[in-house]
Design an enzyme around this catalytic site. Structure first.
Site, short mmCIF file in Angstrom:
data_model
loop_
_atom_site.label_atom_id
_atom_site.label_comp_id
_atom_site.label_asym_id
_atom_site.label_seq_id
_atom_site.Cartn_x
_atom_site.Cartn_y
_atom_site.Cartn_z
N ARG A 28 -12.94 -6.80 5.63
CA ARG A 28 -12.92 -5.34 5.82
C ARG A 28 -13.86 -4.61 4.84
O ARG A 28 -13.56 -3.52 4.36
CB ARG A 28 -11.50 -4.79 5.70
CG ARG A 28 -10.63 -5.09 6.91
CD ARG A 28 -9.24 -4.48 6.77
NE ARG A 28 -8.50 -5.14 5.70
CZ ARG A 28 -7.43 -4.64 5.09
NH1 ARG A 28 -6.98 -3.45 5.46
NH2 ARG A 28 -6.82 -5.30 4.14
N LYS A 31 -14.93 -0.98 5.81
CA LYS A 31 -13.86 -0.01 5.58
C LYS A 31 -13.82 0.41 4.10
O LYS A 31 -13.84 1.59 3.78
CB LYS A 31 -12.53 -0.66 5.96
CG LYS A 31 -11.31 0.12 5.54
CD LYS A 31 -10.07 -0.78 5.61
CE LYS A 31 -8.84 -0.07 5.07
NZ LYS A 31 -8.35 0.97 5.97
N GLY A 448 11.02 9.55 12.85
CA GLY A 448 11.49 8.27 12.29
C GLY A 448 10.99 7.97 10.89
O GLY A 448 11.77 7.76 9.98
N ARG A 531 -9.89 2.76 10.08
CA ARG A 531 -8.51 2.31 10.25
C ARG A 531 -8.47 1.00 11.05
O ARG A 531 -9.03 0.89 12.13
CB ARG A 531 -7.68 3.37 10.94
CG ARG A 531 -6.28 2.90 11.13
CD ARG A 531 -5.28 4.00 11.38
NE ARG A 531 -4.09 3.39 11.96
CZ ARG A 531 -3.16 2.75 11.26
NH1 ARG A 531 -3.25 2.65 9.94
NH2 ARG A 531 -2.12 2.20 11.86
N CYS A 532 -7.79 0.02 10.44
CA CYS A 532 -7.69 -1.29 11.08
C CYS A 532 -6.22 -1.62 11.31
O CYS A 532 -5.35 -1.17 10.58
CB CYS A 532 -8.28 -2.36 10.17
SG CYS A 532 -10.02 -2.07 9.81
N TRP A 577 0.56 -3.82 21.67
CA TRP A 577 -0.08 -3.85 20.36
C TRP A 577 -0.07 -5.24 19.72
O TRP A 577 -0.21 -5.37 18.52
CB TRP A 577 0.53 -2.78 19.45
CG TRP A 577 0.08 -1.39 19.84
CD1 TRP A 577 -0.88 -1.07 20.76
CD2 TRP A 577 0.56 -0.13 19.33
NE1 TRP A 577 -1.02 0.30 20.86
CE2 TRP A 577 -0.16 0.90 20.00
CE3 TRP A 577 1.52 0.22 18.37
CZ2 TRP A 577 0.07 2.26 19.72
CZ3 TRP A 577 1.74 1.58 18.11
CH2 TRP A 577 1.01 2.58 18.78
N HIS A 718 -0.66 15.68 11.47
CA HIS A 718 -1.90 15.25 10.82
C HIS A 718 -2.39 16.23 9.77
O HIS A 718 -3.20 15.89 8.95
CB HIS A 718 -3.00 15.05 11.86
CG HIS A 718 -2.74 13.85 12.70
ND1 HIS A 718 -1.96 13.91 13.83
CD2 HIS A 718 -3.11 12.56 12.55
CE1 HIS A 718 -1.87 12.70 14.34
NE2 HIS A 718 -2.56 11.87 13.59
#
Ligand code: GLN
Ligand code: ZN
Length: 780
Positions: A28, A31, A448, A531-532, A577, A718
């Site tokens: 990464r 990133k 949550g 974002r990974c 996912w 956000h």
């Protein structure tokens, strides 16, 4: 077929290539470099050097795998659609001064809504949307009505060409075929938004830009340009179909050869059009086809004889080693058909990946594999070698025995169909539940998660490394749950949650407890920007040996008299996912196996006294097939998996679900069929139009509207800012036009884990205060 009679008529070597490669780096690196840069901790030059190393390694890996065609241009610092739109001079008006920035910095300003150099003002970021049926997100170009596509700057694209050439030169391979990837003009417009009535009205101005770019790539010695046109896999209306002819007629004079790529599904009704475009080659994805042989032969039949056909046989979305045996005969036959009788000089068959390898983790050799998985998995780097091998197979250079030795598939036991549904009708259930729960009008709750603080993350890291014991870690999580419950009580929320402190990720958390999943330690895949995600890998039948959430949930419940809402991830989302086989039949089985596991968890939570259980399905729509004919089947399966998961709940147990960041307009009937008692749904970000879908307007098209309870998100999680009371009231008032207040809930848009406690406290304080005001209005 034995090897000798395979090779007899053919002396050709089938060229190999890929459609694209991950840009994040095996560790990464991209990133980390970019995030340091944005934080001002690293200058541009150092950042670019770090990224260039990843780029160069990507080229080198292709060389090492002996691919015949080297692919470049697919590398993006954030997203390829964004890179291209920025190069084409697209710059929405609100990004004032953006043109002062070079295209490297400008793309980040567009994507993040923030100029990290601090010179320019914040502006709303470009919208981000899922890339077809993947979990990758692209940035949606916003085209002005008079979009001129002027201020062109192709330097980022050209840099990739120069850098790739330098790597080739360093390997003494100056003569290798070089291919550049671009998003094709028709898909580019299709994926954009526009102020014009029809997006295709931009085509006239866009085509000269492509022509210029292609021309200049030709001058730089680029042999081929791969124009990605993934929308060819959709059911297109005639206007879009015709646009292909118009677009490619306008590009045919250019010097590099053009290959158009369609992936993620077959060409369907667009086959004829794609085959007959005035270009030099066509790429098709056989990995998503039920009958790859029939599909390939159909295209071969229709393809004019001078054209190249690239067959994608290595699945760019599967972590399993390729079942080459499945394709052997087909590849050999395709080679014979395309090259056997030719009078044409060039090789007409290429072999490649189905789609870009972008959607795969980078390197399996960095993993510690359990022995039973040895040799079974292949990430992007390993897929390169598979592509090369497939090309040899097509050339007739590999024996069937060698091919057979390569394949190690996953075997599943079909599930003895368990797809149960809940007892009772919503109206009766809901009345009983609300009474038993003793909730006020417009109950307040959250989605949550609460802030994942750096202390929690540090503790988990230490625990994973064995630096703190199990009981120490559990103690810390319990403390976090206590804080979370106390804070929610202070805030005056009505339905509380335990806060999900113990979860890294809503899918990974469950996968680690379920039988049948394997978790990699470094299998990261780009989701958007830097974002990974690290999707779990399905390696066999799925089952639940032990309860997964009961301990934390009941602990939270022991701390309060208010109801604690248990928090589970739904079967559709867990499957979507994760990495799992792509064929529909297998996926249907796996989804129900996961549903059964969640069903057991629901039952255990209920037994332990939990009265509300949320089964999150944010990815409910994501697995929807691209072709309409397959969609009904998907919806049926997805809905029945969800219903099975919830079916162990008795009538008094209230089942919630949650969805976000997806378009809901076409799935309302299916959401209704899920029959969750309450759905909390993101509305603040997608705008209030979303609520239109939930209308209870019986007049209109016989459309029934949504009949169960709903919590429209009243603010966007956000933003770090505290939401404005009036803006939140607007959401509630809009919703109450369609849905009786008795069936409305008040909650944020999504989970709060990315916020800090101070922000969350301010935001929820405002939300609870606002609710009191609205309640007063409706009670009088
Ligand atoms: N319960 C999850 C959370 O709050 C839901 C996340 C999501 O919708 N993606 O974090
Ligand atoms: Zn959400």
């Amino acid at each position: 077929m034995s090897q000798s009679n395979i090779t007899s008529s053919l002396s050709s070597h089938v060229p190999s290539h890929i459609l694209g490669y991950p840009r994040i780096g095996d560790k990464r690196q991209t990133k980390f470099a970019l995030e340091r840069y944005w934080k001002g901790k690293q200058d541009k030059e150092t950042t670019r050097q770090a990224i260039d190393q990843v780029f160069n390694a990507n080229i080198q890996h292709q060389i090492n795998a002996d691919l015949d065609i080297i692919t470049t241009g697919d590398f993006a610092h954030y997203d390829l659609v964004l890179t291209q739109a920025t190069a084409f001079g697209v710059c929405p008006e609100r990004f004032k001064g953006a043109k002062q920035l070079d295209t490297f910095d400008r793309q980040f300003y567009f994507a993040r809504g923030r100029d990290h150099t601090g010179k320019l003002e914040d502006a709303a970021a470009w919208q981000m949307t899922k890339w077809f049926d993947t979990n990758y997100h692209y940035l949606v170009p916003e085209l002005a009505a008079d979009e001129a596509f002027s201020d062109l700057d192709f330097s980022e694209i050209f840099k990739q060409v120069e850098d790739a050439k330098a790597v080739l030169a360093a390997n003494n391979l100056q003569d290798k075929t070089l291919k550049v990837v671009l998003v094709g003009p028709v898909s580019f417009l299709y994926l954009a938004t526009s102020k014009l009535e029809h997006k295709l009205q931009h085509l006239g101005k866009l085509l000269p830009v492509y022509a210029k770019l292609l021309n200049e790539l030709g001058e730089k010695g680029v042999d081929w340009v791969q124009l990605d046109e993934p929308i060819l896999a959709l059911d297109l209306d005639p206007t879009w179909q015709q646009a292909f002819e118009r677009a490619y007629n306008g590009l045919q004079q250019t010097p590099p050869q053009l290959i158009v790529a369609c992936y993620f599904d077959s060409l369907g009704n667009n086959c004829n059009i794609a085959c007959n475009l005035p270009i030099n080659g066509l790429h098709i994805d056989l990995t998503r086809s039920d009958n790859p042989k029939q599909y390939a032969l159909q295209v071969i039949d229709q393809l004019p004889i001078h054209k190249v056909l690239s067959l994608g046989v290595v699945d760019g979305r599967s972590v399993w080693t390729t079942d080459i045996a499945k394709y052997q005969q087909l590849l050999i036959e395709a080679n014979e058909r395309l090259n056997g009788t030719k009078s044409i000089e060039h090789e007409r068959l290429w072999v490649g990946t189905g789609a870009s390898l972008l959607h795969l983790p980078v390197d399996i050799s960095l993993e510690q594999l359990p022995s039973e998985l040895e040799g079974k998995l292949a990430f992007a780097k390993q897929k390169l070698f598979e592509v090369a091998l497939c090309a040899e197979v097509a050339s007739g250079e590999v024996s069937s025995e060698q091919v057979a030795a390569q394949t190690k598939a996953i075997n599943l036991t079909p599930l003895a169909g368990k797809a149960e549904v809940r007892q009772g009708q919503f109206d009766e259930r809901y009345a009983k539940q609300q009474q038993a729960l003793n909730l006020p009008l417009l109950p307040t709750t959250t989605i949550g998660s609460f802030p994942q603080t750096s202390e929690i993350r540090r503790a988990r890291h230490q625990w994973n490394k064995g630096e703190i014991s199990d009981s120490e870690y559990q103690q810390l999580i319990k403390q976090e749950i206590e804080r979370c419950v106390q804070n929610q009580q202070k805030l005056g929320l009505d339905v509380l949650v335990h806060g999900e402190a113990e979860r890294t990720d809503m899918v990974e958390y469950f996968a680690q407890y379920l039988e049948g999943f394997w978790l990699s330690s470094n299998g990261w895949v780009q989701s958007y920007g830097t974002r990974c995600v690290r999707p779990p890998i399905v390696v066999g039948d799925i089952s639940r040996p032990n309860a997964m959430t009961v301990e934390w949930t009941t602990y939270a419940q022991s701390l309060t008299d208010k109801p604690i809402k248990g928090m589970l991830t739904g079967p559709v989302t867990i499957l979507n996912w994760s990495f799992a086989p792509s064929d529909t039949a297998t996926r249907d089985i796996l989804r129900l196996q996961i549903a059964e596991a969640i069903n057991q968890e629901v039952n255990d939570l209920q037994q332990a006294g939990i009265k509300i259980i949320q089964i999150d399905e944010p990815a409910f729509r994501e697995g929807l097939p691209l072709k309409k004919v397959e969609q009904d089947h998907y919806w049926k399966q997805a809905v029945s998996a969800f219903k099975h998961a919830a079916s162990s709940a008795n009538e008094q147990t209230q089942i919630h679900t949650h969805m976000c960041y997806s378009s809901f307009h076409d799935c309302l009937p299916h959401i209704q069929n899920m029959d969750a008692d309450v759905i909390t749904i993101e509305t603040a970000r997608s705008g209030l139009q979303l609520l239109d879908a939930f209308k209870t307007d019986k007049e209109q098209d016989g459309h029934q509207g949504y009949r169960n309870a709903i919590g429209p998100g009243v603010y966007d999680i956000h933003s770090p800012r505290a939401p404005d009371s009036e803006a939140m009231q607007v959401v509630i008032e809009a919703a109450s036009k369609y849905i009786p207040v008795e069936r409305l809930w008040i909650n944020p848009d999504c989970g709060l884990k990315t916020r800090n406690w101070q922000e969350v406290t301010e935001q929820l304080t405002n939300m609870v205060e606002m609710t009191k005001v609205v309640r007063q209005k409706h009670l009088v």
